[in-house]
Design an enzyme around this catalytic site. Structure first.
Site, mmCIF file in Angstrom:
data_model
loop_
_atom_site.group_PDB
_atom_site.id
_atom_site.type_symbol
_atom_site.label_atom_id
_atom_site.label_comp_id
_atom_site.label_asym_id
_atom_site.label_seq_id
_atom_site.Cartn_x
_atom_site.Cartn_y
_atom_site.Cartn_z
ATOM 1 N N HIS A 1 -7.472 -14.554 47.676
ATOM 2 C CA HIS A 1 -6.371 -14.375 46.711
ATOM 3 C C HIS A 1 -5.311 -15.414 47.061
ATOM 4 C CE1 HIS A 1 -7.891 -10.215 47.351
ATOM 5 N NE2 HIS A 1 -7.531 -9.947 46.111
ATOM 6 N N ASP B 1 -3.216 -14.338 49.928
ATOM 7 C CA ASP B 1 -3.827 -14.256 51.256
ATOM 8 C C ASP B 1 -3.534 -15.529 52.028
ATOM 9 O OD1 ASP B 1 -5.212 -12.046 50.250
ATOM 10 O OD2 ASP B 1 -7.049 -13.197 49.900
ATOM 11 N N GLU C 1 -13.849 -7.319 37.984
ATOM 12 C CA GLU C 1 -14.399 -6.459 39.042
ATOM 13 C C GLU C 1 -14.005 -5.014 38.743
ATOM 14 O OE1 GLU C 1 -13.660 -7.878 43.048
ATOM 15 O OE2 GLU C 1 -13.546 -5.817 43.761
ATOM 16 N N GLU D 1 -18.758 -4.109 42.910
ATOM 17 C CA GLU D 1 -18.540 -3.751 44.322
ATOM 18 C C GLU D 1 -19.114 -2.362 44.601
ATOM 19 O OE1 GLU D 1 -14.806 -4.783 46.073
ATOM 20 O OE2 GLU D 1 -14.687 -2.908 47.183
ATOM 21 N N HIS E 1 -16.688 0.545 44.878
ATOM 22 C CA HIS E 1 -16.066 0.879 43.598
ATOM 23 C C HIS E 1 -17.037 1.684 42.736
ATOM 24 C CE1 HIS E 1 -13.198 -2.841 43.861
ATOM 25 N NE2 HIS E 1 -13.130 -2.068 44.915
ATOM 26 N N ASP F 1 -19.550 -7.751 45.294
ATOM 27 C CA ASP F 1 -18.729 -7.521 46.475
ATOM 28 C C ASP F 1 -19.484 -6.515 47.335
ATOM 29 O OD1 ASP F 1 -16.734 -9.277 45.910
ATOM 30 O OD2 ASP F 1 -15.118 -7.798 45.829
ATOM 31 N N ASP G 1 -11.429 3.642 49.050
ATOM 32 C CA ASP G 1 -12.187 2.398 49.174
ATOM 33 C C ASP G 1 -12.178 1.985 50.648
ATOM 34 O OD1 ASP G 1 -13.503 0.187 48.183
ATOM 35 O OD2 ASP G 1 -11.725 -0.795 47.372
ATOM 36 N N ASP H 1 -14.229 0.212 52.254
ATOM 37 C CA ASP H 1 -14.653 -1.181 52.466
ATOM 38 C C ASP H 1 -15.405 -1.385 53.774
ATOM 39 O OD1 ASP H 1 -13.589 -2.053 50.084
ATOM 40 O OD2 ASP H 1 -11.820 -2.994 50.957
ATOM 41 N N ASP I 1 -16.726 -7.980 50.861
ATOM 42 C CA ASP I 1 -15.383 -7.426 50.680
ATOM 43 C C ASP I 1 -15.334 -6.202 51.599
ATOM 44 O OD1 ASP I 1 -12.909 -6.703 49.918
ATOM 45 O OD2 ASP I 1 -13.322 -6.542 47.772
HETATM 46 C C1 XLS Z 1 -9.958 -4.019 45.914
HETATM 47 C C2 XLS Z 1 -10.794 -5.115 45.436
HETATM 48 C C3 XLS Z 1 -10.262 -6.496 45.751
HETATM 49 C C4 XLS Z 1 -10.960 -7.515 44.908
HETATM 50 C C5 XLS Z 1 -10.252 -8.807 44.787
HETATM 51 O O1 XLS Z 1 -10.371 -2.876 45.988
HETATM 52 O O2 XLS Z 1 -12.093 -4.938 45.939
HETATM 53 O O3 XLS Z 1 -10.376 -6.761 47.107
HETATM 54 O O4 XLS Z 1 -12.251 -7.756 45.364
HETATM 55 O O5 XLS Z 1 -8.987 -8.673 44.255
HETATM 56 NI NI NI Z 2 -13.648 -6.363 45.806
HETATM 57 NI NI NI Z 3 -12.497 -2.891 46.707
#
Ligand code: XLS
Ligand code: NI
Ligand code: NI
Length: 462
Positions: free
Chosen positions: A127, A130, A258, A294, A297, A322, A333, A335, A365
């Site tokens: 991003h 980032d 996404e 993702e 998600h 992702d 989430d 991750d 991700d």
């Molecule tokens: C957040 C998202 C984010 C996207 C990019 O939950 O996964 O990280 O991948 O903005």
């Molecule tokens: Ni993501």
């Molecule tokens: Ni995410």
């Protein structure tokens, strides 16, 4: 910048302050005790080696590396202090001063590229916020951003690493509290547009084959104060502007949306694959967008990852992935790094059937657990994810080659291959002709779905 403002900025990263450490940095190596990770095979007990991911090994006609197109996320690797809602960050980042300055931003770049080189990952995603901080003015923000982009370009050229996709952070700063292009405040819409313009410029300059929109706060906390129709119209207008801008500068990369159902907002407009496809179709955007799906998600949306992938694939709109996983016991989430071989097999089965990625890849991700705070944990985490996908790829290739699953499914639908079924599929049957047909036959005899037998068969491959 005052400390309140700084805390706000670091907390969008989710994520808390990186623990401060000494600044006596080695000049060229930030991970001095970590070797370049190589394939050593399943019998190796070296934790700093791949046991299954063998980049050049050919599986189903292509090298593993070409199939998998792994990417690393700048936000998780470089900016995630590993804070959670109950505690500050724990991650040791001796290269990071913890300051939101251009210098600190520039200092992170070589660290990240050393990481990519040692872990043998070819692609990365970021991003705008980032890689560089918010300035006092928007102009200063962009100026600092492009300085860091310039440094990333230099490091890409030196290391051969490539951008998979870029994006803009339109959810962290307090100005985006009500959303970005769906904010009720038109000036916020304009700020979002300015960020996206610059992020597309950067993605173009860095040769990124994709650009992602993740909704963040493009949804609502409550309908009591929300004009949903107007917000969704604005989101569509925003995406059309991005498409037009890309065209005007000759950027031909693929746009992705996404999907995610919620978090941070209560409901996000891009809630799952089906909702995104409907939105894109309704607003004439489908030819310009694919989906970046993702895993975590998908499960938050109450679907399996396979479901989300198939919905996207059926519309010829699966662009990128992702790669991560959620936790069955935690409702957000999380991750986590993908280590579940069932999961990676299911993803690779679909990808192989689709013919593989074109612009997309498998972007991790994913973040380490808060307790895994040492730099070497970044390596263990990615090694695990890459090995899990390598196994998923090999197993999926075997399943497809063997053909028993495909054969079963084909046979299951074979009543549509001829006779009345073929008439239904070709559109020549009518309610009347079917009424006539049904009255002339014996009651339908069903075949078993054999789910358990197929589940056993799948386990045989694992
Ligand atoms: C957040 C998202 C984010 C996207 C990019 O939950 O996964 O990280 O991948 O903005
Ligand atoms: Ni993501
Ligand atoms: Ni995410």
């Amino acid at each position: 910048m005052d400390s309140r403002k700084k805390n706000l900025l670091v907390s969008w990263l989710g994520r808390g302050n990186p623990a401060r450490q000494s600044h006596n940095l080695p000049m060229s190596e930030f991970f001095p005790n970590i070797p370049t990770i190589k394939y050593e095979g399943p019998l190796s007990d070296n934790p700093f080696a791949f046991h299954h991911y063998n980049p050049e090994e050919i599986v189903a006609g292509k090298s593993m590396k070409e199939h998998l197109r792994f990417g690393a996320a700048y936000w998780h690797c470089m900016r995630n202090g590993l804070g959670d809602p109950f505690g500050e960050g724990t991650a040791l980042m001796p290269w990071d001063s913890g300051e939101e300055t251009l210098d600190n931003a520039l200092n992170r770049v070589p660290v990240f590229f050393e990481f990519l080189s040692k872990i043998d990952i070819d692609y990365y995603c970021f991003h705008d916020r980032d890689i560089s901080p918010e300035g006092e003015t928007l102009a200063q923000t962009h100026e600092m951003f492009h300085k860091v982009v310039e440094k990333m370009e230099t490091f890409q050229n030196q290391t051969g690493k490539k951008l998979l996709w870029g994006t803009a952070c339109l959810f962290g700063h307090p100005r985006y509290a009500h959303g970005a292009s769906t904010s009720p405040n038109a000036d916020v819409f304009a700020y979002s547009a300015s960020q996206v313009k610059n992020a597309i410029d950067a993605t173009h300059r860095l040769g990124g084959p994709g650009y992602t929109f993740w909704g963040g706060r493009e949804g609502y906390g409550s309908l009591i104060n929300t004009d949903m129709k107007r917000e969704v119209d604005h989101l569509a207008a925003f995406l059309h502007m991005a498409v037009d801008y890309a065209k005007s500068i000759g950027y031909t990369g693929q746009f992705y949306i996404e999907p995610k159902p919620r978090e941070p907002s209560t409901h996000q407009y891009d809630s799952d694959s089906a909702a995104c496809l409907n939105f894109l179709r309704e607003y004439g955007l489908l030819e310009h967008f694919k989906l970046n799906i993702e895993t975590n998600h998908a499960t938050l949306a109450g679907h399996t990852m396979e479901h989300e992938l198939e919905v996207a694939m059926n519309a010829d709109a699966l662009g990128s992935i992702d790669a991560n996983r959620g936790d069955e016991l935690i409702g957000w989430d999380t991750d986590q790094f993908p280590t579940n071989i069932y999961g990676t097999t299911n993803v690779m089965l679909r990808l192989l059937k689709m013919g593989g990625f074109t612009t997309g890849g498998l972007n991790f991700d994913a973040k380490r657990r808060r307790e895994s705070h040492e730099p070497e944990d970044l390596f263990h985490a990615h090694i695990g994810g890459m090995d899990a996908f390598a196994r998923g790829l090999k197993i999926a290739a075997k399943i497809i080659e063997d053909g028993r699953f495909d054969e079963f499914v084909k046979t299951r639908y074979s009543s549509y291959d001829e006779g009345i079924g073929a008439d239904i599929e070709s559109g020549s049957a009518t309610l009347e002709s079917l009424d006539h047909y049904a009255q002339g036959i014996n009651p339908p005899q069903l075949s078993s779905g054999r789910q358990e037998r197929l589940e056993n068969l799948l386990n045989d491959y694992l």
